[in-house]
Enzyme design. Structure first.
Site, PDB file in Angstrom:
ATOM      1  N   TYR A  10      -3.498 -11.052  -8.855  1.00 50.96           N
ATOM      2  CA  TYR A  10      -3.299 -10.007  -7.830  1.00 50.96           C
ATOM      3  C   TYR A  10      -2.190  -9.024  -8.224  1.00 50.96           C
ATOM      4  O   TYR A  10      -2.417  -7.817  -8.381  1.00 50.96           O
ATOM      5  CB  TYR A  10      -2.989 -10.685  -6.492  1.00 50.96           C
ATOM      6  CG  TYR A  10      -2.571  -9.769  -5.372  1.00 50.96           C
ATOM      7  CD1 TYR A  10      -3.216  -8.550  -5.154  1.00 50.96           C
ATOM      8  CD2 TYR A  10      -1.521 -10.131  -4.520  1.00 50.96           C
ATOM      9  CE1 TYR A  10      -2.820  -7.714  -4.106  1.00 50.96           C
ATOM     10  CE2 TYR A  10      -1.131  -9.308  -3.488  1.00 50.96           C
ATOM     11  CZ  TYR A  10      -1.777  -8.093  -3.281  1.00 50.96           C
ATOM     12  OH  TYR A  10      -1.384  -7.273  -2.260  1.00 50.96           O
ATOM     13  N   ASN A  31      -5.652 -17.084 -18.157  1.00 54.74           N
ATOM     14  CA  ASN A  31      -6.631 -18.174 -18.347  1.00 54.74           C
ATOM     15  C   ASN A  31      -7.782 -18.080 -17.338  1.00 54.74           C
ATOM     16  O   ASN A  31      -8.699 -18.890 -17.370  1.00 54.74           O
ATOM     17  CB  ASN A  31      -5.969 -19.555 -18.302  1.00 54.74           C
ATOM     18  CG  ASN A  31      -5.305 -19.838 -16.964  1.00 54.74           C
ATOM     19  OD1 ASN A  31      -5.495 -19.094 -15.994  1.00 54.74           O
ATOM     20  ND2 ASN A  31      -4.535 -20.906 -16.903  1.00 54.74           N
ATOM     21  N   GLY A  35      -7.275 -15.803 -11.862  1.00 55.89           N
ATOM     22  CA  GLY A  35      -7.439 -14.368 -12.110  1.00 55.89           C
ATOM     23  C   GLY A  35      -8.904 -13.971 -12.153  1.00 55.89           C
ATOM     24  O   GLY A  35      -9.804 -14.817 -12.187  1.00 55.89           O
ATOM     25  N   ALA A  73       2.065 -14.763 -14.921  1.00 57.11           N
ATOM     26  CA  ALA A  73       1.233 -15.969 -14.850  1.00 57.11           C
ATOM     27  C   ALA A  73       1.959 -17.112 -14.154  1.00 57.11           C
ATOM     28  O   ALA A  73       3.040 -17.518 -14.584  1.00 57.11           O
ATOM     29  CB  ALA A  73       0.825 -16.394 -16.261  1.00 57.11           C
ATOM     30  N   TYR A 140       7.172 -24.923  -5.632  1.00 61.44           N
ATOM     31  CA  TYR A 140       6.837 -23.575  -6.114  1.00 61.44           C
ATOM     32  C   TYR A 140       8.122 -22.761  -6.320  1.00 61.44           C
ATOM     33  O   TYR A 140       8.371 -22.218  -7.399  1.00 61.44           O
ATOM     34  CB  TYR A 140       5.907 -22.867  -5.121  1.00 61.44           C
ATOM     35  CG  TYR A 140       5.806 -21.381  -5.380  1.00 61.44           C
ATOM     36  CD1 TYR A 140       5.124 -20.898  -6.495  1.00 61.44           C
ATOM     37  CD2 TYR A 140       6.419 -20.453  -4.537  1.00 61.44           C
ATOM     38  CE1 TYR A 140       5.057 -19.532  -6.753  1.00 61.44           C
ATOM     39  CE2 TYR A 140       6.354 -19.096  -4.781  1.00 61.44           C
ATOM     40  CZ  TYR A 140       5.673 -18.640  -5.892  1.00 61.44           C
ATOM     41  OH  TYR A 140       5.624 -17.288  -6.151  1.00 61.44           O
ATOM     42  N   ARG A 281       3.352 -23.926  10.267  1.00 55.14           N
ATOM     43  CA  ARG A 281       2.914 -24.362   8.941  1.00 55.14           C
ATOM     44  C   ARG A 281       4.151 -24.883   8.212  1.00 55.14           C
ATOM     45  O   ARG A 281       5.203 -24.232   8.238  1.00 55.14           O
ATOM     46  CB  ARG A 281       2.321 -23.149   8.215  1.00 55.14           C
ATOM     47  CG  ARG A 281       1.616 -23.439   6.925  1.00 55.14           C
ATOM     48  CD  ARG A 281       0.916 -22.195   6.380  1.00 55.14           C
ATOM     49  NE  ARG A 281       1.856 -21.200   5.861  1.00 55.14           N
ATOM     50  CZ  ARG A 281       1.497 -20.084   5.246  1.00 55.14           C
ATOM     51  NH1 ARG A 281       0.198 -19.800   5.068  1.00 55.14           N
ATOM     52  NH2 ARG A 281       2.391 -19.227   4.807  1.00 55.14           N
TER      53      ARG A 281
HETATM   54  N1  UFG Z   1       0.236 -16.905   8.634  1.00 53.69           N
HETATM   55  C1  UFG Z   1      -0.465 -17.204   9.807  1.00 53.69           C
HETATM   56  N2  UFG Z   1      -1.803 -17.421   9.692  1.00 53.69           N
HETATM   57  C2  UFG Z   1      -2.470 -17.389   8.507  1.00 53.69           C
HETATM   58  C3  UFG Z   1      -1.749 -17.078   7.335  1.00 53.69           C
HETATM   59  C4  UFG Z   1      -0.391 -16.855   7.439  1.00 53.69           C
HETATM   60  O1  UFG Z   1       0.103 -17.254  10.885  1.00 53.69           O
HETATM   61  O2  UFG Z   1      -3.693 -17.620   8.491  1.00 53.69           O
HETATM   62  C5  UFG Z   1       1.677 -16.649   8.736  1.00 53.69           C
HETATM   63  C6  UFG Z   1       2.499 -17.598   7.908  1.00 53.69           C
HETATM   64  O3  UFG Z   1       2.752 -18.779   8.612  1.00 53.69           O
HETATM   65  C7  UFG Z   1       3.735 -16.752   7.614  1.00 53.69           C
HETATM   66  C8  UFG Z   1       3.199 -15.309   7.550  1.00 53.69           C
HETATM   67  O4  UFG Z   1       1.939 -15.359   8.217  1.00 53.69           O
HETATM   68  O5  UFG Z   1       4.617 -16.842   8.685  1.00 53.69           O
HETATM   69  C9  UFG Z   1       2.991 -14.819   6.148  1.00 53.69           C
HETATM   70  O6  UFG Z   1       2.246 -15.794   5.448  1.00 53.69           O
HETATM   71  P1  UFG Z   1       1.596 -15.540   4.010  1.00 53.69           P
HETATM   72  O7  UFG Z   1       0.878 -16.794   3.631  1.00 53.69           O
HETATM   73  O8  UFG Z   1       0.831 -14.271   4.013  1.00 53.69           O
HETATM   74  O9  UFG Z   1       2.859 -15.314   3.079  1.00 53.69           O
HETATM   75  P2  UFG Z   1       4.105 -16.257   2.841  1.00 53.69           P
HETATM   76  O10 UFG Z   1       5.256 -15.570   3.501  1.00 53.69           O
HETATM   77  O11 UFG Z   1       3.886 -17.660   3.224  1.00 53.69           O
HETATM   78  O12 UFG Z   1       4.132 -16.307   1.269  1.00 53.69           O
HETATM   79  C10 UFG Z   1       4.569 -15.273   0.433  1.00 53.69           C
HETATM   80  C11 UFG Z   1       3.905 -15.361  -0.927  1.00 53.69           C
HETATM   81  C12 UFG Z   1       4.243 -16.649  -1.609  1.00 53.69           C
HETATM   82  C13 UFG Z   1       5.714 -16.770  -1.697  1.00 53.69           C
HETATM   83  C14 UFG Z   1       6.305 -16.634  -0.338  1.00 53.69           C
HETATM   84  C15 UFG Z   1       7.786 -16.654  -0.373  1.00 53.69           C
HETATM   85  O13 UFG Z   1       2.527 -15.278  -0.761  1.00 53.69           O
HETATM   86  O14 UFG Z   1       3.700 -16.663  -2.906  1.00 53.69           O
HETATM   87  O15 UFG Z   1       5.921 -15.399   0.238  1.00 53.69           O
HETATM   88  O16 UFG Z   1       8.260 -17.077   0.875  1.00 53.69           O
HETATM   89  F1  UFG Z   1       6.081 -17.964  -2.199  1.00 53.69           F
END
Ligand code: UFG
Length: 324
Positions: A10, A31, A35, A73, A140, A281
């Protein structure tokens, strides 16, 4: 020439497109586990292989006049990193060492690293600047944190120079809709919300409505993928011009709650997005907002997408045209 590891992913693919359109010659090593070969623009060499494969790396560095590596990566599913940490340490940390060792063998000294705000862990102060303590709360974040430590040691001991870019939440896609966000499985808020708007999913789960935030849902800092790409190019320029190794946060400095994001998705798509409230979550910090003033001052970084509506419009364009 720039070697872009993870250039079919992405964030990597948007950087490849951006730098090709700004006079650079990228070459992609990916790889294709996560991707997409369709995300690599025509005319850009795509080498399908593993970044931990030292023999392959030797072939690449021998064949192409590479002066810099931009290293995207990595595996990036936070939840999976808790249940299968070995996968994350071996790929994100150990295989990165293979790349750094190949660079040493071939005298390549410029390295741009995709780091993350996940290296900070739970926020002590908000907004977070680069001096915020680092205490990652999942493998992670740790796997990326370890690489940052390795880079610091390598840059002191060897000829390596690095910039580590700590992204907050990457969002959006190419404004023309040629490439965009496509994960399998998809876990991110914005693409899932837009797929609900399209009728491809019945509803979106809102993970946690009891956080200590104004509306009870988590707050994040969303930054457009092309603004991230711009920062990588500026970081590369910094190193090529003789600048010092450095670390920068990359974020918009604005916080949006999950409900804010869903409201904007409804506004952009002009459709209702059904929400179902669910428990928190695991591993979600309540509030992550960047201070990115160092990148603005030192790199001259000037993000062009100033509000989340404009970012989500590009994500929506991609969802409507999606071809991978
Ligand atoms: N969320 C929901 N419903 C969903 C998906 C997400 O409520 O179906 C919430 C999550 O709980 C979070 C927010 O939306 O509060 C954002 O969630 P994302 O999964 O979109 O993003 P994250 O903040 O969890 O993750 C991002 C990057 C990760 C990185 C992280 C660092 O995608 O790779 O930030 O905190 F590790």
């Amino acid at each position: 020439m720039i070697l872009v590891t993870g250039g079919a992913g992405y964030i990597g693919s948007h950087f490849v497109l951006y730098c090709k359109e700004h006079g650079e010659q990228p070459i992609v090593l990916d790889n294709l586990v996560y991707g997409h070969k369709e995300a690599v623009p025509a005319g850009v060499p795509l080498i399908v292989g593993d970044m931990g494969d030292s023999k392959l790396l030797d072939e690449i560095f021998t064949r192409y006049p590479i002066d810099a590596v931009v290293h995207f990566a990595a595996y990036a599913y936070v939840g999976e990193s808790v249940t299968d940490p070995a996968k994350y340490y071996l790929n994100n940390t150990v295989a990165t060492l293979a790349v750094l060792e190949a660079m040493r063998r071939h005298g390549v000294s410029n390295f741009i690293f995709s780091s993350t705000c996940a290296t900070y862990g739970n926020p002590i102060t908000v907004p977070m600047d680069e001096n915020h303590p680092q205490a990652p709360i999942n493998p992670y974040g740790q796997s990326k944190y370890f690489v940052e430590q390795i880079l610091k040691a390598y840059s002191l001991a060897y000829k390596l120079k690095f910039v580590a870019l700590r992204y907050f939440n990457a969002a959006g896609g190419d404004p023309e809709g040629r490439i965009g966000e496509s994960h399998d499985p998809e876990t991110h808020l914005i693409p899932i919300a837009l797929q609900v708007a399209q009728g491809k999913r019945p509803h979106i789960s809102v993970f946690g409505t009891d956080y200590d935030t104004p509306d009870g849902t988590c707050i994040r800092d969303y930054i457009h993928i092309l603004d991230l790409a711009q920062a990588h190019q500026l970081a590369l320029k910094l190193l090529r011009d003789g600048g010092e190794s450095s670390i920068f946060n990359l974020g918009s400095e604005q916080g949006y709650s999950v409900n804010d994001v869903l409201n904007i998705c409804e506004k952009v798509t002009r459709r209702t997005i059904k929400r179902v409230n669910e428990p928190r979550r695991a591993g979600d910090p309540p509030r992550l907002v960047a201070s990115a003033s160092k990148a603005r001052t030192v790199l001259g970084w000037a993000p062009t997408f100033q509000n989340l509506d404009a970012i989500i419009e590009t994500a929506w364009k991609w969802e409507e045209k999606r071809h991978y």
